[in-house]
Enzyme design. Structure first.
Site, PDB file in Angstrom:
ATOM      1  CG  HIS A  13      -4.743  -2.880   3.343  1.00 52.91           C
ATOM      2  ND1 HIS A  13      -5.771  -2.019   3.224  1.00 52.91           N
ATOM      3  CD2 HIS A  13      -3.630  -2.184   3.072  1.00 52.91           C
ATOM      4  CE1 HIS A  13      -5.289  -0.823   2.875  1.00 52.91           C
ATOM      5  NE2 HIS A  13      -4.004  -0.908   2.772  1.00 52.91           N
ATOM      6  CB  CYS A  27      -0.953  -0.017   1.184  1.00 53.00           C
ATOM      7  SG  CYS A  27      -2.204   1.241   1.043  1.00 53.00           S
TER       8      CYS A  27
END
Lengths: 445, 235
Positions: free
Chosen positions: B195, B96
């Site tokens: 994630h 990310c």
């Protein structure tokens, strides 16, 4: 009250009576009906009540419950909302179903972080109580800074309301607000220079963006913080815990302003909740001895944990929903001197947070230091939690995706004490099963 | 005592850890143990030097906008080190924010353009009032392996020279919701929007990272047993 409001309130009341009498539930629908008929209904309640708003990530429910108990020592009419109804509709339901106060009453409401501004746009509170801000179900709330900004949006509409804030939470010391502020926190030890563990949120000094240091850390990033770079530090506390006594999974003793108190619930994090209730009580003129009486009265406070007897097994059911809360619960059950079994039920519905990755921030590794006789996992995402426990070093896990089999298997666990940690919808599902089988009374507020 | 020892740099591990990135360290240690290796972890944060020769694996996680901005200001100090680390062929996992910061730039929530390291050739734009949130499945076209994860990002990343995707989107959004790619592979750098504990569900990626590190550090050793390690699905 206008005719429209009266009619809306009547309709809401009637639907609540119907739902409760015949459907055994419903704390949000009556509010919904009332709001549909009169969107400004909350305004009419402002004349009848002084309002206190309790908000923050963790501890809203217990802080509210303890505050109500404290304030009832002095005030005859204290209204509050039932567990979990902390969004607008639930709050409206709370008002319309309350008995009409004889004089101006006091309402202590737990309000969801994102709903603070909605409530304060109708009613100006006398006080806000802030518990803490942690990351929580990030798919819904976003980041900690945006969560706090949502709360501030409500606060800016009430610049005269007193803020009663956790002084150990540095986020609550980042804004210059016109409101009077009362800080509570912990002062039971002092170190020269501590650093929080790397895997902690919000470690940066809001003034100069260097890493914060501490004189004392209670848990997560909370404590007596200071910035060695620019001098930013914790504000002076108005109320402080100065000594910790005995901590068990079911009770805590501590010293506050020179007086010893006991609460009938375990967990260091619950002492913060008691501290918040204490600060609010003192602000509204409740005496220390009254607060002591309120804390120590026998009745158990229903927070997010309850004890259920399942065929002789003392089963403690605890809601877990974010890493900081989870770690506090793990710390708490460690204080149990008896051997116990450990059950974790994980769902990933909207109300649980659809992202299960938060379990990786839970310090399950520490469980392996204890003599835990048996582990069990369940719920729709039992594979995720099983992997978590396996990678923590646990090798004997009963895997029971169906909650009905979890319930059956609890009887077969080798210990008298059982801890069941569960995400929100797993708690609801398990309670429903427990009610059907007669272990507990039905319904959940 | 384990036979092999690896050193892991957790880049800005105290600031970029928002999405349980620590799960990746837990997974790496778990699989490393099965390869007779242990891993020492060191957080390398702002104002600290990153010496690439000290480490065998690096992890670069995701954070909140505020922390990412702070990190972006510190990054130039570590650019040479990270560049050398990557060019030496050592494995780096970037998730990310870390993924975005390896590229040329990303556009923040308020529309400002925030410079990255520029060591990889991608760049990241932002979306208005939209995030890609939900379960995601991708397929790596070289190995045929499927990876499962959860994505939650506002950024739209476009890959550049020398980068190939970590996988092709089977379901979900991926890098930008347009070209069907998810993540990036460049040398031994693995990037993803999964994630945060991607390795806990995708042990095959953990295995690749560990093997790359072991081969690099112990070129003469025989890792055929580790290579044969079978990893069962955990999702």
């Amino acid at each position: 009250m206008s005719l429209k409001s009266s009619f809306a309130e009547f309709a809401g009341r009637s639907s609540y009576w119907f739902l409760h009498t015949f459907m055994h539930g419903g704390s949000s629908l009556p509010g919904k009906i009332t709001l549909k008929l009169d969107p400004d209904i909350l305004q009419s309640f402002a004349k009848k009540y002084d309002l206190v708003i309790v908000t923050g990530t963790n501890g809203k429910t217990l802080t509210t419950a303890l505050s109500v108990r404290v304030l009832r020592e002095k005030y005859s009419d204290v209204l509050t909302n039932p567990t979990g109804s902390n969004m607008k509709q639930g709050i409206v339901t709370t008002f319309i179903t309350a008995p009409k106060p004889k004089q101006k009453g006091l309402a202590v409401l737990e309000v969801d972080e994102a709903n603070v501004a909605i409530v304060t746009s109708y009613i100006t509170p006398v006080a806000f109580v802030f518990t803490n801000i942690f990351r929580d179900q990030m798919d819904r709330y976003g980041e900690i800074y945006t969560t706090y900004e949502k709360i501030l949006k409500g606060v800016r509409m009430a610049p005269k309301a007193t803020i009663i804030a956790n002084g150990d939470e540095q986020l609550f010391n980042t804004q210059n607000l016109p409101n009077p502020v009362i800080y509570y926190g912990f002062n039971h030890e002092h170190h020269d220079d501590l650093r929080a563990p790397a895997n902690t949120d919000g470690l940066l000094c809001p003034k100069c963006q260097h890493i914060l240091h501490y004189h004392l850390i209670t848990y997560a990033g909370l404590g007596d913080y200071f910035c060695p770079h620019c001098g930013f530090k914790r504000p002076k506390l108005d109320y402080a815990v100065t000594k910790l006594g005995k901590l068990t999974p079911t009770s805590s003793t501590f010293e506050l302003d020179g007086q010893e108190y006991r609460i009938e619930i375990g967990g260091l994090y619950n002492i913060y909740n008691a501290l918040a209730a204490y600060a609010l009580g003192r602000f509204l003129g409740v005496s220390q001895s009254q607060i002591k009486h309120a804390f120590e009265s026998d009745e158990r406070v229903f927070g997010r944990q309850e004890e259920i007897n399942i065929d002789g097994k003392k089963t403690t059911l605890i809601l877990v929903k974010n890493p900081v809360g989870l770690n506090q619960v793990l710390d708490m059950i460690e204080t149990d001197p008896e051997p116990f079994s450990f059950v974790f039920l994980l769902n990933a519905n909207y109300a649980d947070g659809i992202d299960t990755s938060w379990i990786w921030d839970g310090d399950f590794e520490k469980l392996t230091q204890h003599d835990i006789k048996q582990y069990m996992t369940g719920g729709e995402r039992y594979k995720d939690i099983t992997t978590r426990l396996t990678m923590a070093g646990v090798d004997k896990i009963w895997k029971e995706p169906e909650l009905a089999s979890v319930l059956t298997k609890i009887k077969d666990l080798p210990t008298d004490h059982v801890y069941v940690l569960a995400s929100y919808t797993a708690v609801l599902q398990l309670r429903k099963l427990l009610a059907e089988k007669g272990y507990i009374k039905g319904g959940m507020d | 005592m384990t036979k092999y020892h690896l050193n892991l740099a957790h880049l800005y591990g105290d600031l970029l850890n928002t999405y349980s990135d620590v799960g990746n360290i837990i997974a790496l240690r778990y699989y490393a143990k099965q390869m007779d290796a242990d891993i020492a972890v060191k957080v390398v944060s702002i104002d600290e030097e990153f010496n690439p020769d000290e480490f065998d694996i690096a992890l670069f996680g995701g954070g909140q906008d505020y922390e990412q901005l702070v990190v972006s200001k510190d990054l130039p100090n570590k650019k040479a080190g990270i560049e050398k680390f990557i060019n030496d062929g050592k494995p780096l996992l970037a998730i990310c924010g870390g993924y975005q910061l390896l590229g040329h730039y990303y556009v923040g929530a308020n529309g400002e353009k925030i410079p990255g390291l520029g060591v990889l050739d991608h760049y990241t734009l932002s979306q208005d009032h939209n995030r890609f949130i939900g379960d995601i499945t991708i397929k790596n076209e070289e190995t045929g392996q499927e990876y499962h994860g959860f994505e939650n990002h506002n950024g739209k990343t476009y890959l550049g020279k020398g980068e190939r995707p970590l996988g092709k989107v089977v379901s979900g959004h991926g890098n930008n919701g347009e070209d069907g790619s998810e993540g990036a592979i460049y040398k031994n750098v693995y990037c993803s929007y999964f994630h945060g504990p991607i390795l806990t569900r995708n042990g095959e990626i953990a295995k690749k990272i560990l093997l790359a590190a072991l081969h690099h550090k112990y070129p003469a050793a025989d890792f055929s047993q580790a290579e044969a390690l079978e990893i069962k699905p955990t999702f």
